[in-house]
Structures are given as structure tokens and as C-alpha cells.
Design a protein around this motif. Structure first.
Motif, PDB file in Angstrom:
ATOM      1  N   ASN A   1      35.126  36.677  39.382  1.00  0.00           N
ATOM      2  CA  ASN A   1      34.214  37.180  40.428  1.00  0.00           C
ATOM      3  C   ASN A   1      34.370  38.288  40.775  1.00  0.00           C
ATOM      4  OD1 ASN A   1      36.760  36.511  41.140  1.00  0.00           O
ATOM      5  ND2 ASN A   1      36.290  35.621  43.258  1.00  0.00           N
ATOM      6  N   ARG A   2      35.176  39.244  40.048  1.00  0.00           N
ATOM      7  CA  ARG A   2      35.341  40.643  40.235  1.00  0.00           C
ATOM      8  C   ARG A   2      35.315  41.207  38.801  1.00  0.00           C
ATOM      9  NH1 ARG A   2      38.770  42.612  45.302  1.00  0.00           N
ATOM     10  NH2 ARG A   2      39.467  40.801  45.996  1.00  0.00           N
ATOM     11  N   SER A   3      35.138  42.508  38.674  1.00  0.00           N
ATOM     12  CA  SER A   3      35.292  43.204  37.441  1.00  0.00           C
ATOM     13  C   SER A   3      36.544  43.664  37.416  1.00  0.00           C
ATOM     14  CB  SER A   3      34.046  44.500  37.264  1.00  0.00           C
ATOM     15  OG  SER A   3      34.017  45.143  38.444  1.00  0.00           O
ATOM     16  N   MET A   4      36.966  44.532  36.093  1.00  0.00           N
ATOM     17  CA  MET A   4      38.339  44.948  36.022  1.00  0.00           C
ATOM     18  C   MET A   4      38.636  45.914  36.933  1.00  0.00           C
ATOM     19  SD  MET A   4      40.676  44.083  33.848  1.00  0.00           S
ATOM     20  CE  MET A   4      41.252  44.452  32.254  1.00  0.00           C
ATOM     21  N   SER A   5      37.724  46.728  37.167  1.00  0.00           N
ATOM     22  CA  SER A   5      38.405  47.892  37.887  1.00  0.00           C
ATOM     23  C   SER A   5      38.580  47.522  39.529  1.00  0.00           C
ATOM     24  CB  SER A   5      37.186  48.922  38.351  1.00  0.00           C
ATOM     25  OG  SER A   5      36.185  48.441  39.149  1.00  0.00           O
ATOM     26  N   MET A   6      38.091  46.172  39.980  1.00  0.00           N
ATOM     27  CA  MET A   6      38.414  45.593  41.337  1.00  0.00           C
ATOM     28  C   MET A   6      39.421  44.750  41.239  1.00  0.00           C
ATOM     29  SD  MET A   6      34.721  45.461  43.076  1.00  0.00           S
ATOM     30  CE  MET A   6      35.825  44.914  44.579  1.00  0.00           C
TER      31      MET A   6
END
Ligand code: SAM
Length: 331
Positions: A323-328
Motif C-alpha cells: 500500500n506504499r511505495s519504497m520511499s514511503m
């Protein structure tokens, strides 16, 4: 004290802590060109909160902490956090993953704070390609940062992490090998994972660790496997027949290592994730900001870890994007 384990019997020893969701790069495989809606300051864990949760986690078996982001060096006073974390008794390893762009200014403060392990992400040694993938024409600053780091031999070894992507990385494999051997960096290639905010990831874009190994072996002869005997080691590590240098392959897609995964992640806004590809998180920040006792916090940690996911399902019909991308999340 009972150690941290999950319901599959995996002992959890490693925690990655994201100290910010902000980044000064916009890598195509991670973040959109325009960035993301950043967290507000009040949403981000304070140093005090990070140190408290780290102390408690170490008291029940976390041995390694890696600071990441976003770009961790954009977090103000990061060396101060490092100094405080270094004092935690029982913490065996504290490391940092950075894109390197601020190392020239910060290497000395990081070394003085007691940091001894740094991974620098660098996907290309060709200026135009570097600019294309990071959307920032700043490769020279990263190389200067690496040179600065070399002035502090207490930070050793320096690892270079490159995301391996088809039709992008192949032609530079041997250049990276030369670069790493010349400068005594440990080289790691990591397979491209479906954690990009733009959702451009396609199976066809993965360049596997085996393919890179093959390119190296064609030029250098058979690589010699090395290990530290830790089953949770994520990289398949090798040296060369002359014993100079180390390369490694982190192959979460082609050879998943979930069965020996010993990792959890804490996002910058204090959400505990027990898998990179988790679709659920545990809100540690609310507990930290309530009047919870240390024992209550430890119980929340234990419960979250107990429910750690069996595996990710990349390549399987059951796979769901995180539900989030890597940076998050904090890579
Ligand atoms: N900004 C820091 C850096 O560049 O190292 C730390 C955060 S970054 C998200 C951590 C690592 O995740 C980097 O090595 C980056 O290349 C890697 N990464 C980001 N997105 C990825 C993806 N979709 N697949 C594989 N690795 C990825």
C-alpha cells in the motif's frame, strides 16, 4: 527475556527505520517525478521516539538497525540520532543507506557520531544514465561524497547498491566490478521490485542476479561463494579467484529469501511493517504518544511481529502491491 519471534518460528533481529519520507532524488523505480505528498513534521517520529522504540526492540532481540528513508541525510541533525542510537546496549550493528549526495558535507559528522557502516545507492556510472534514472544530474556529487567517505576509515566497508534493470544495467556490470575492486567497495545488485510509485514495474524489466553473475564470470572466471554463516543473510556473496573484492546479489524476486527473513521496518510516521510487501501496518506512533508503558509497547511489538507475513507473492496470482511505495516504506 523472551526474544522476538513470529508465528513461523523466525527470529527477528533486524529493524530498518525510515527517518524521513522526503528525498532529493526522484528515482524512476521509486518515486514520481513530482514527488509525493510529504508527511507533516508532527506526523514524523521524533528522535526521542525513535530512540525509545529502538531501545525496547533491542531489549527483546533486535541486533541490527539500519537508518533509511526517503533520503536519511535530509533529516536535520541525523548524526545526533546516530550518536544516541550507538549508545544502546546490545545493538550490534547500526548502518545507513543513502543516495550519497550529501555525504561530502556530512561524512565527517557521521563518522564522529560513531557510524561505521554505510550503503550508497548508485545505479549507473554514466552521467546521462544516472540523470535519467534519478531524474537529477548529480552523479558527480555522489562520487565526491564517496571520496569524502574514504577519509573516514572507521566507516568500513562501504557498500554500493545498484538496482538491476534489464536493458539498463547489463552494459555496466563489468564497469561496476572494476570500480568496486579499485576502490575496495563491496558491490551489491538488487533485483527491481514492484515498489515503484508510478507502477511501471514489469516482470520483463527484472535483470536477475544469476544473469549478472554470468556476465561477471564470463569476464573474470568462476566466482567463489563466501558466507558469514548467517541464514538471514540477504545477499548471495562472492569473491574473485584472486581474492580481491566482493560482489553480492540480492534476489528477492528470482530467489526469495522470505523463509529466513529476520526483518521488520518502521516507517517515518511510526508504522511498523513486517514485510516490504505488507498491506497492513501496526500504528506504533499512537502507542508511543499515548501513556503506554515500556511493557505495553513491547507487547504491541511482539504481537505485530507474531503476525509477520509468511512470504511475498511476487510472480504469483496472489500477489498484491504494497500500500506504499519504497520511499514511503524505507528501503
Ligand atoms: N535514499 C536512500 C538511498 O537511495 O539509498 C535510502 C532509501 S532508498 C528507498 C533505499 C534503497 O531502495 C535504494 O538502494 C533504492 O535503490 C532501493 N529501491 C527503491 N525502489 C526500489 C525498487 N522498486 N526495487 C528495488 N530497489 C528499490
Amino acid at each position: 527475556m523472551e526474544l522476538l519471534v513470529d508465528s513461523y518460528g523466525r527470529r527477528i533481529k533486524s529493524m530498518r527505520i525510515s527517518v524521513t519520507d522526503k528525498c532529493n532524488f526522484r528515482c524512476t523505480y521509486c518515486m514520481p517525478a513530482e514527488g509525493l505528498p510529504w508527511l507533516k513534521k508532527a506526523e514524523i517520529l521524533s528522535f526521542e521516539e525513535i530512540v525509545r522504540i529502538s531501545q525496547l526492540a533491542v531489549s527483546i532481540g533486535i541486533e541490527q538497525i539500519r537508518l533509511t528513508g526517503g533520503e536519511p541525510l535530509v533529516r536535520r541533525d541525523l548524526p545526533e540520532l546516530i550518536r544516541q542510537l550507538k549508545q544502546i546496549e546490545g545493538l550490534r550493528s547500526l548502518s545507513l543507506t543513502t543516495n550519497g549526495i550529501l555525504l561530502k558535507q556530512q561524512a565527517q559528522a557521521l563518522a564522529e557520531a560513531g557510524l561505521t557502516r554505510v550503503n550508497v545507492s548508485l545505479d549507473s556510472l554514466v552521467r546521462e544514465k544516472f540523470a535519467k534514472v534519478t531524474r537529477r544530474d548529480q552523479m558527480d556529487r555522489v562520487l565526491e561524497g564517496l571520496d569524502e567517505l574514504a577519509k573516514y576509515p572507521s566507516i568500513h566497508p562501504v557498500k554500493i547498491n545498484a538496482v538491476a534493470m534489464r536493458d539498463f544495467s547489463e552494459e555496466e556490470v563489468l564497469d561496476f566490478v572494476r570500480f568496486a575492486r579499485d576502490k575496495a567497495y563491496v558491490m551489491r545488485w538488487i533485483e527491481f521490485m514492484p515498489l515503484d510509485a508510478d507502477q511501471i514495474w514489469r516482470k520483463e524489466d527484472i535483470l536477475t542476479g544469476d544473469e549478472i553473475k554470468h556476465i561477471i564470470e564470463e569476464a573474470h572466471g568462476p566466482l567463489i561463494q563466501i558466507t558469514n554463516g548467517d541464514p538471514a543473510e540477504t545477499a548471495r556473496r562472492y569473491t574473485f579467484s584472486d581474492g580481491i573484492g566482493e560482489v553480492g546479489f540480492i534476489n528477492p524476486v528470482s530467489h526469495p529469501f522470505c523463509s529466513s527473513c529476520d526483518r521488520i521496518r518502521l516507517t517515518a510516521d511510526g508504522q511498523l511493517r513486517t514485510c516490504l510487501f505488507a498491506t497492513e501496518e501496526t500504528d506504533i506512533r499512537s502507542v508511543l504518544r499515548s501513556a503506554a508503558s515500556d511493557e505495553e509497547l513491547i507487547q504491541v511489538l511482539r504481537k505485530a511481529v507474531w503476525h509477520k507475513e509468511l512470504k511475498h507473492y511476487i510472480g504469483d496470482k496472489r500477489f498484491k502491491r504494497a500500500n506504499r511505495s519504497m520511499s514511503m516504506i524505507g528501503g
